[in-house]
Design a protein around this motif. Structure first.
Motif, PDB file in Angstrom:
ATOM      1  N   LYS A   1     -23.919  -2.579   7.502  1.00  0.00           N
ATOM      2  CA  LYS A   1     -23.288  -3.895   7.407  1.00  0.00           C
ATOM      3  C   LYS A   1     -23.874  -4.856   8.444  1.00  0.00           C
ATOM      4  N   ALA A   2     -24.041  -4.397   9.671  1.00  0.00           N
ATOM      5  CA  ALA A   2     -24.604  -5.257  10.724  1.00  0.00           C
ATOM      6  C   ALA A   2     -26.026  -5.687  10.380  1.00  0.00           C
TER       7      ALA A   2
ATOM      8  N   THR B   1     -26.059  -8.289   7.785  1.00  0.00           N
ATOM      9  CA  THR B   1     -25.547  -9.557   8.296  1.00  0.00           C
ATOM     10  C   THR B   1     -26.620 -10.254   9.131  1.00  0.00           C
ATOM     11  N   LEU B   2     -27.345  -9.477   9.924  1.00  0.00           N
ATOM     12  CA  LEU B   2     -28.385 -10.038  10.799  1.00  0.00           C
ATOM     13  C   LEU B   2     -29.626 -10.483  10.032  1.00  0.00           C
TER      14      LEU B   2
ATOM     15  N   HIS C   1     -25.296   1.533  16.664  1.00  0.00           N
ATOM     16  CA  HIS C   1     -24.189   0.731  16.144  1.00  0.00           C
ATOM     17  C   HIS C   1     -23.785  -0.332  17.171  1.00  0.00           C
TER      18      HIS C   1
ATOM     19  N   LEU D   1     -26.307  -3.231  17.513  1.00  0.00           N
ATOM     20  CA  LEU D   1     -26.275  -4.163  16.385  1.00  0.00           C
ATOM     21  C   LEU D   1     -24.993  -4.998  16.382  1.00  0.00           C
ATOM     22  N   VAL D   2     -23.882  -4.368  16.627  1.00  0.00           N
ATOM     23  CA  VAL D   2     -22.613  -5.111  16.669  1.00  0.00           C
ATOM     24  C   VAL D   2     -22.647  -6.129  17.812  1.00  0.00           C
TER      25      VAL D   2
ATOM     26  N   LEU E   1     -24.210  -9.281  16.837  1.00  0.00           N
ATOM     27  CA  LEU E   1     -23.392 -10.108  15.939  1.00  0.00           C
ATOM     28  C   LEU E   1     -22.444 -11.017  16.709  1.00  0.00           C
TER      29      LEU E   1
END
Length: 121
Positions: A67-68, A71-72, A113, A116-117, A120
């Protein structure tokens, strides 16, 4: 039925779709889930009664990574390629995020994780 039991089959379906999209080998899949090829085969067939919280945690982290990335990166190919791209700086210096996860197990997945988060935010 416990939450863990309810999540087993949907989590594995998500994992196998991610594995296909990321072109993960069977060996990479088994390492990421801390399982063996025989277990993967049973799970792929829907026999998931031995899937525990550790596997669900790993699938959750991988889904968060997916998901990250998506999104990126607006481009799907670029998002999926990031896992295998050699990094020239930062904590994955001279390795790939996938390589880091394969070498370091759950802590490696948590680091990828988290990185990447963090991007965001």
């Amino acid at each position: 039925m416990t939450d863990c039991e309810e999540l087993r089959e949907p989590a594995l379906r998500v994992f196998f779709r991610l594995a296909e999209e990321w072109s993960l080998s069977e060996q990479e899949q088994s390492i990421l889930l801390a399982s063996n090829v025989g277990e993967l085969g049973r799970w792929r067939q829907g026999i998931a009664n031995d899937v525990g919280a550790d596997v669900l945690t790993r699938v959750s982290l991988l889904l968060g990574i997916y998901k990250a990335l998506h999104t990126l990166f607006a481009d799907r190919g670029q998002a999926n390629a990031w896992l295998r791209r050699n990094h020239v700086a930062g904590e994955f210096l001279d390795t790939t995020a996938l390589g880091h996860m394969l070498s370091n197990g759950l802590p490696g997945m948590q680091r990828v994780h988290g990185k990447l988060v963090g991007q965001l935010e």
